[in-house]
Design an enzyme around this catalytic site. Structure first.
Site, PDB file in Angstrom:
ATOM      1  N   LYS A 145       0.814  -1.334   0.074  1.00 36.74           N
ATOM      2  CA  LYS A 145       0.213   0.167  -0.206  1.00 36.74           C
ATOM      3  C   LYS A 145       0.537   0.810   0.239  1.00 36.74           C
ATOM      4  O   LYS A 145       1.966   1.270   0.224  1.00 36.74           O
ATOM      5  CB  LYS A 145      -0.841   0.006   0.386  1.00 36.74           C
ATOM      6  CG  LYS A 145      -1.635  -0.995   1.022  1.00 36.74           C
ATOM      7  CD  LYS A 145      -2.835  -1.082   2.570  1.00 36.74           C
ATOM      8  CE  LYS A 145      -4.409  -1.414   2.219  1.00 36.74           C
ATOM      9  NZ  LYS A 145      -4.993  -1.742   3.363  1.00 36.74           N
ATOM     10  N   TYR A 185     -12.106  -1.504  -3.830  1.00 37.41           N
ATOM     11  CA  TYR A 185     -12.450  -1.859  -2.470  1.00 37.41           C
ATOM     12  C   TYR A 185     -14.726  -1.490  -2.071  1.00 37.41           C
ATOM     13  O   TYR A 185     -15.240  -1.378  -0.779  1.00 37.41           O
ATOM     14  CB  TYR A 185     -12.479  -1.089  -1.351  1.00 37.41           C
ATOM     15  CG  TYR A 185     -10.737  -0.961  -0.831  1.00 37.41           C
ATOM     16  CD1 TYR A 185     -10.571  -2.373  -0.024  1.00 37.41           C
ATOM     17  CD2 TYR A 185      -9.991  -0.855  -1.208  1.00 37.41           C
ATOM     18  CE1 TYR A 185      -9.502  -2.777   0.739  1.00 37.41           C
ATOM     19  CE2 TYR A 185      -8.176  -0.802  -0.376  1.00 37.41           C
ATOM     20  CZ  TYR A 185      -8.256  -2.048   0.282  1.00 37.41           C
ATOM     21  OH  TYR A 185      -7.594  -2.046   0.569  1.00 37.41           O
ATOM     22  N   PHE A 228     -15.571   3.457   6.970  1.00 37.14           N
ATOM     23  CA  PHE A 228     -13.960   4.201   6.458  1.00 37.14           C
ATOM     24  C   PHE A 228     -13.501   4.346   5.561  1.00 37.14           C
ATOM     25  O   PHE A 228     -12.937   4.174   5.237  1.00 37.14           O
ATOM     26  CB  PHE A 228     -13.188   3.270   7.639  1.00 37.14           C
ATOM     27  CG  PHE A 228     -12.648   1.349   7.286  1.00 37.14           C
ATOM     28  CD1 PHE A 228     -12.977   1.078   5.748  1.00 37.14           C
ATOM     29  CD2 PHE A 228     -13.564   0.575   7.947  1.00 37.14           C
ATOM     30  CE1 PHE A 228     -13.106  -0.365   5.315  1.00 37.14           C
ATOM     31  CE2 PHE A 228     -14.148  -0.670   7.675  1.00 37.14           C
ATOM     32  CZ  PHE A 228     -13.219  -1.246   6.046  1.00 37.14           C
ATOM     33  N   ARG A 275      -2.765 -13.589   4.381  1.00 28.53           N
ATOM     34  CA  ARG A 275      -3.194 -13.599   5.478  1.00 28.53           C
ATOM     35  C   ARG A 275      -2.455 -13.868   5.733  1.00 28.53           C
ATOM     36  O   ARG A 275      -1.978 -12.245   7.036  1.00 28.53           O
ATOM     37  CB  ARG A 275      -4.659 -13.644   4.927  1.00 28.53           C
ATOM     38  CG  ARG A 275      -5.561 -13.166   4.108  1.00 28.53           C
ATOM     39  CD  ARG A 275      -6.875 -13.212   3.920  1.00 28.53           C
ATOM     40  NE  ARG A 275      -7.290 -12.675   5.222  1.00 28.53           N
ATOM     41  CZ  ARG A 275      -7.755 -10.771   4.945  1.00 28.53           C
ATOM     42  NH1 ARG A 275      -7.284 -10.324   4.035  1.00 28.53           N
ATOM     43  NH2 ARG A 275      -8.418 -10.336   5.950  1.00 28.53           N
ATOM     44  N   THR A 314      -5.772  -6.988  10.144  1.00 25.68           N
ATOM     45  CA  THR A 314      -5.634  -5.710   9.939  1.00 25.68           C
ATOM     46  C   THR A 314      -5.686  -4.203  11.311  1.00 25.68           C
ATOM     47  O   THR A 314      -4.751  -3.862  10.160  1.00 25.68           O
ATOM     48  CB  THR A 314      -7.556  -5.924   9.756  1.00 25.68           C
ATOM     49  OG1 THR A 314      -8.012  -6.609   9.065  1.00 25.68           O
ATOM     50  CG2 THR A 314      -7.417  -4.145   8.943  1.00 25.68           C
ATOM     51  N   ARG A 325       2.389  -6.724   8.458  1.00 26.10           N
ATOM     52  CA  ARG A 325       1.442  -5.245   9.934  1.00 26.10           C
ATOM     53  C   ARG A 325       2.278  -5.103  10.785  1.00 26.10           C
ATOM     54  O   ARG A 325       2.122  -3.967  11.637  1.00 26.10           O
ATOM     55  CB  ARG A 325       0.361  -5.537   9.457  1.00 26.10           C
ATOM     56  CG  ARG A 325      -0.172  -5.483   8.461  1.00 26.10           C
ATOM     57  CD  ARG A 325      -1.840  -6.130   7.475  1.00 26.10           C
ATOM     58  NE  ARG A 325      -2.838  -5.726   7.025  1.00 26.10           N
ATOM     59  CZ  ARG A 325      -3.860  -6.011   6.459  1.00 26.10           C
ATOM     60  NH1 ARG A 325      -4.400  -7.256   7.186  1.00 26.10           N
ATOM     61  NH2 ARG A 325      -4.616  -5.884   5.788  1.00 26.10           N
ATOM     62  N   ASN A 333      -1.735   0.071   6.432  1.00 20.44           N
ATOM     63  CA  ASN A 333      -1.180  -0.834   6.969  1.00 20.44           C
ATOM     64  C   ASN A 333      -0.187  -1.825   6.267  1.00 20.44           C
ATOM     65  O   ASN A 333      -0.573  -3.426   6.202  1.00 20.44           O
ATOM     66  CB  ASN A 333      -2.180  -1.815   8.063  1.00 20.44           C
ATOM     67  CG  ASN A 333      -3.816  -2.064   6.591  1.00 20.44           C
ATOM     68  OD1 ASN A 333      -3.394  -1.556   5.466  1.00 20.44           O
ATOM     69  ND2 ASN A 333      -4.473  -3.019   7.291  1.00 20.44           N
TER      70      ASN A 333
END
Ligand code: UDP
Ligand code: MG
Length: 137
Positions: free
Chosen positions: A9, A49, A57, A85, A91, A102, A112
């Site tokens: 990200k 998303y 959010f 994951r 998260t 993370r 994150n």
């Protein structure tokens, strides 16, 4: 083998963590089947998303995801969706396990560091979102 869509990200790209994160991906045994750098528009982030559009959010998340370059990848491994994951961690970095990306690299629940698909149907949608028409064999 199973494929998943991973994103480094904008927070992690801005902090020059791309090399470290890709190193961890390779050490964990994934194959990188495709990779590119993207600058998402607000609309691109909203489309990606879309499942979260009713969440409180959503506006902030899509601002963040369109705030700078990101790296999108197709990763492949046995049980790759769950495996990626697990490497990312929870998260919220405050509750992510030690040794996860993370825990090590996220700044907050929003910023994150990484994204990963959560199921086979979302992986197929998300891979198609960034790699439509690209031969991943
Ligand atoms: N997010 C946020 N606040 C929250 C939950 C999620 O800002 O309370 C952001 C965060 O960047 C997260 C993304 O929205 O990675 C998608 O949320 P999801 O619940 O799908 O988490 P993920 O699958 O990324 O762990
Ligand atoms: Mg998710």
């Amino acid at each position: 083998m199973e494929r998943t869509l991973a994103i480094i990200k904008p927070d992690a790209v801005a902090r020059r963590l791309v090399g470290k994160i890709i190193g961890r991906i390779e050490e964990a045994g994934f194959r990188i089947r495709a990779m590119r750098r993207v600058n998402l528009s607000k609309g691109d982030a909203e489309g990606f998303y879309a499942v979260h559009r009713e969440r409180p959010f959503f506006a902030s998340l899509t601002d963040f995801m369109s705030s700078g370059p990101a790296i999108v990848m197709v990763l492949e491994a046995p049980d790759g969706i769950k495996k990626w994951r697990a490497l990312m961690g929870a998260t919220d970095p405050a509750v992510a396990d030690a040794g996860t990306l993370r825990k090590d690299f996220a700044e907050s629940i929003e910023r994150n560091a990484t994204h990963g698909s959560d199921a086979p149907d979302t992986a197929a949608y998300e891979i198609g979102y960034f790699f439509a028409g690209i031969d991943l064999t």
